[in-house]
Design an enzyme around this catalytic site. Structure first.
Site, PDB file in Angstrom:
ATOM      1  N   ASP A  94      97.363  97.610   4.682  1.00 44.65           N
ATOM      2  CA  ASP A  94      97.515  97.406   3.070  1.00 44.65           C
ATOM      3  C   ASP A  94      98.840  97.921   2.743  1.00 44.65           C
ATOM      4  O   ASP A  94      99.344  99.143   3.170  1.00 44.65           O
ATOM      5  CB  ASP A  94      96.232  98.205   2.416  1.00 44.65           C
ATOM      6  CG  ASP A  94      96.190  98.313   0.981  1.00 44.65           C
ATOM      7  OD1 ASP A  94      95.980  97.125   0.767  1.00 44.65           O
ATOM      8  OD2 ASP A  94      96.219  99.102   0.308  1.00 44.65           O
TER       9      ASP A  94
ATOM     10  N   ASP B 168      74.614  89.328   1.301  1.00 48.74           N
ATOM     11  CA  ASP B 168      73.932  90.778   1.151  1.00 48.74           C
ATOM     12  C   ASP B 168      72.709  90.754   1.908  1.00 48.74           C
ATOM     13  O   ASP B 168      71.671  89.958   1.662  1.00 48.74           O
ATOM     14  CB  ASP B 168      73.474  91.044  -0.335  1.00 48.74           C
ATOM     15  CG  ASP B 168      72.785  92.193  -0.630  1.00 48.74           C
ATOM     16  OD1 ASP B 168      72.548  93.054   0.276  1.00 48.74           O
ATOM     17  OD2 ASP B 168      71.862  92.287  -1.552  1.00 48.74           O
TER      18      ASP B 168
ATOM     19  N   GLU C 286     100.726  93.700   5.076  1.00 47.34           N
ATOM     20  CA  GLU C 286     100.728  93.324   3.603  1.00 47.34           C
ATOM     21  C   GLU C 286     102.118  93.900   2.797  1.00 47.34           C
ATOM     22  O   GLU C 286     102.315  94.932   2.427  1.00 47.34           O
ATOM     23  CB  GLU C 286      99.803  93.600   2.615  1.00 47.34           C
ATOM     24  CG  GLU C 286      99.642  93.048   1.289  1.00 47.34           C
ATOM     25  CD  GLU C 286      99.051  93.875   0.192  1.00 47.34           C
ATOM     26  OE1 GLU C 286      98.478  93.168  -0.814  1.00 47.34           O
ATOM     27  OE2 GLU C 286      99.033  95.093   0.392  1.00 47.34           O
TER      28      GLU C 286
ATOM     29  N   ASP D  44      77.152  93.083   2.765  1.00 44.17           N
ATOM     30  CA  ASP D  44      77.252  94.201   3.565  1.00 44.17           C
ATOM     31  C   ASP D  44      77.318  93.566   5.070  1.00 44.17           C
ATOM     32  O   ASP D  44      77.513  92.419   5.250  1.00 44.17           O
ATOM     33  CB  ASP D  44      75.851  94.993   3.795  1.00 44.17           C
ATOM     34  CG  ASP D  44      74.577  94.011   3.787  1.00 44.17           C
ATOM     35  OD1 ASP D  44      74.654  93.205   4.536  1.00 44.17           O
ATOM     36  OD2 ASP D  44      73.538  94.277   2.899  1.00 44.17           O
TER      37      ASP D  44
ATOM     38  N   ASP E 256      70.601  94.942  -2.428  1.00 45.11           N
ATOM     39  CA  ASP E 256      71.216  95.985  -3.331  1.00 45.11           C
ATOM     40  C   ASP E 256      72.054  95.053  -4.271  1.00 45.11           C
ATOM     41  O   ASP E 256      72.754  95.858  -4.902  1.00 45.11           O
ATOM     42  CB  ASP E 256      71.697  96.999  -2.562  1.00 45.11           C
ATOM     43  CG  ASP E 256      72.901  96.909  -1.722  1.00 45.11           C
ATOM     44  OD1 ASP E 256      73.241  95.772  -1.536  1.00 45.11           O
ATOM     45  OD2 ASP E 256      73.526  97.922  -1.341  1.00 45.11           O
TER      46      ASP E 256
HETATM   47  C1  NOJ Z   1      96.447  95.622  -2.087  1.00 45.90           C
HETATM   48  C2  NOJ Z   1      94.977  95.146  -1.891  1.00 45.90           C
HETATM   49  O1  NOJ Z   1      95.085  93.716  -1.490  1.00 45.90           O
HETATM   50  C3  NOJ Z   1      94.539  95.340  -3.489  1.00 45.90           C
HETATM   51  O2  NOJ Z   1      93.332  94.837  -3.550  1.00 45.90           O
HETATM   52  C4  NOJ Z   1      94.503  96.895  -3.606  1.00 45.90           C
HETATM   53  O3  NOJ Z   1      94.193  97.136  -5.078  1.00 45.90           O
HETATM   54  C5  NOJ Z   1      95.826  97.533  -3.423  1.00 45.90           C
HETATM   55  N1  NOJ Z   1      96.633  96.956  -2.294  1.00 45.90           N
HETATM   56  C6  NOJ Z   1      95.916  99.009  -3.452  1.00 45.90           C
HETATM   57  O4  NOJ Z   1      95.264  99.362  -2.194  1.00 45.90           O
END
Ligand code: NOJ
Length: 499
Positions: free
Chosen positions: A188, A23, A247, A31, A27
């Site tokens: 993601d 940080d 992912e 960041d 705050d």
């Molecule tokens: C995978 C991410 O690593 C996780 O942190 C997130 O909650 C879910 N996808 C939903 O976006």
């Protein structure tokens, strides 16, 4: 920056959970300027690149994985100018920088959810799908008189990828960040963008605790593959070997393999080791299984022991001193494997899962399921930089999650240069880590894992008995006790002389 061909095939990428790394403005939240100030540390650690978790404007119902604007920086984390400076500094130090893209869902505060409602998945009646975060995956919208889908929290409505306006929007978003110089994207929930067009019911009963999506039939649709072939062409059209990392959350690597064919994603997370127990036969079988399934499509498996969604490794492996020893031994196994490795911030410090009071917890999973799952805050506690400094040097203010009072000894300042520390073990291993080449298993005593990479041998003792080291010159050990023998829960790297 090193321009090796397909640099990503054996890179080490370091995950920065932005709000918990460093940080700069007091705050209590990490960041971009904080990250910038710590780039020399990351260079010195010896990683090849960084993956930043989402830093986009977000109301924070899933700590950034609920994006309200894909082409800006949340003011709490900085500005686009800060981002450009971070990219420039990282590149000047030879570090790649990958950003997180969240295409499955947006925040319910994204302008699209107010103004372009057809970009989302709606139904007159919900089907039986559960949300990954507990409860049903559908919420009734009073204004529309219809239900919208959310595989995660109700504040994360799922986009309808069957609507061609959605892929068009995301192509523009990818170009925006590529033009700013990012080296690629972590995608993601990469396997779930397209849902079964008929939204048919899932077969019940649903597994309640599975992080994996193996059981969901309504996702992993064939339509996603042409999309990724297009993204691959787009990313490859930019100079500098940029990468797409998916992912793809299946526990069976054979289901990950179709995503990493040569014309699709460069890499996908392979989470198999993340859920494997400390058992030699199981670890070997898991490593071999991943290599076989992904090697079949010409891909290279990635290796992951920690991330921001799962309990810290020492705690998973038993906790206390045995857990810490096993996690250090596992680090030498991890960094001896062929293929890319993902490290999660604090893994190099040997951080354990932090114990938090319920009132300090922030993770929606914890609140939504009333403790049925433990929540992910314990692995998201900020990095302890400086022993003795206020906020452990993470912040001059009040950290968004409290750091345990007894973390002084594991702070970066306490471990730096300290012989035998976990941080120095990671630094040495990253410097000595073999690159390229295959893996050959060697015979060893029961409960051992002995593998060769070129002239390096890695021996891990996963049994309860000590055993002699294999031949070679000892170059690195997970524990100072390692001399001629390898004690239980330790590992060593040895260099073989000229054969
Ligand atoms: C995978 C991410 O690593 C996780 O942190 C997130 O909650 C879910 N996808 C939903 O976006």
């Amino acid at each position: 920056m090193a321009e090796s061909k397909q640099w990503w095939r054996d890179a080490v990428l370091y995950e920065i959970y932005v709000r918990s790394f460093a940080d700069s403005d007091g705050d209590g939240l990490g960041d971009l300027q904080g990250i910038r100030s710590r780039l020399p540390y990351l260079r010195g650690l010896g990683v090849d690149g960084l993956w930043l978790t989402p830093f986009y404007p977000s109301p924070g119902h899933d700590h950034g994985y609920d994006v309200a604007d894909y082409v800006d920086v949340d003011p709490r984390f900085g500005t686009l100018t800060d981002f450009d400076a971070l990219v420039a500094d990282a590149h000047a130090l030879g570090l790649r920088l990958i950003v997180d893209i969240v295409p499955n869902h947006t925040s319910n505060e994204h302008a699209w959810f107010r103004e372009r409602r057809d970009l989302y998945v709606w139904r007159d009646e919900p089907n039986n799908w559960p949300s990954t975060f507990g409860g049903p995956a559908w919420t009734f919208d009073e204004e529309r008189g219809r239900w919208y889908l959310h595989l995660f929290a109700p504040e994360q409505p799922d986009l309808d990828w069957h609507n061609p306006e959605v892929p068009a929007e995301f192509e523009a978003i990818l170009r925006f960040w590529l033009d700013r110089g990012v080296d690629g994207f972590r995608i993601d929930v990469a396997h779930a963008l397209y849902k079964d067009a008929e939204l048919r019911d899932e077969v019940e009963p649903f597994p309640v605790t599975a992080f994996s999506s193996d059981w969901r039939a309504g996702i992993d649709r064939p339509e996603v593959h042409p999309l990724y072939r297009g993204w691959r062409r787009l990313v490859d059209s930019y100079p500098g070997e940029r990468v797409l990392v998916g992912e793809v959350v299946f526990s069976d690597p054979a289901r990950v393999a179709p995503y990493v064919r040569p014309d699709e994603l460069h890499l996908a997370f392979n989470f198999t080791l993340l859920f494997e127990v400390w058992d030699a036969e199981r670890l070997r079988a898991t490593i071999n299984g991943s290599r076989a399934a992904l090697g079949d499509v010409g891909a290279t498996p990635t290796w992951v022991l920690e991330n921001h969604d799962v309990t810290r490794l020492p705690t998973r492996y038993a906790g206390g001193e045995p857990g810490r020893r096993r996690a250090r031994a596992a680090a030498l196994l991890l960094l001896a494997l062929p293929g890319p490795v993902f490290l999660y911030q604090g893994q190099e410090l040997g951080l354990e899962e932090a114990e938090l009071d319920d009132e300090d917890r922030q993770d929606p999973i914890f609140f939504r399921t009333h403790g049925a799952r433990t929540g992910r805050d314990g692995c998201r506690v900020p990095v302890p930089w400086t022993d003795g400094a206020p906020g452990f040097g993470f912040t001059t203010g009040s950290p968004w999650l409290p750091l345990p009072a007894d973390w002084g000894g594991v702070a970066v300042s306490a471990q730096s240069g300290a012989a035998g520390s976990t941080l120095e073990l990671y630094r040495r291993a990253l410097a000595l880590r073999p690159r390229g080449g295959g893996l050959a298993w060697r015979d060893g005593p029961p409960g051992s894992l002995v593998l060769a990479r070129g002239d390096l041998t890695c021996a891990v003792n996963v049994s309860g008995e000590p055993f002699p080291l294999p031949p070679g010159e000892l170059v690195l050990a997970s524990d100072p006790s390692v001399q001629d023998n390898l004690a239980p829960d330790t590992a060593a790297w040895l260099r073989r002389g000229a054969a």
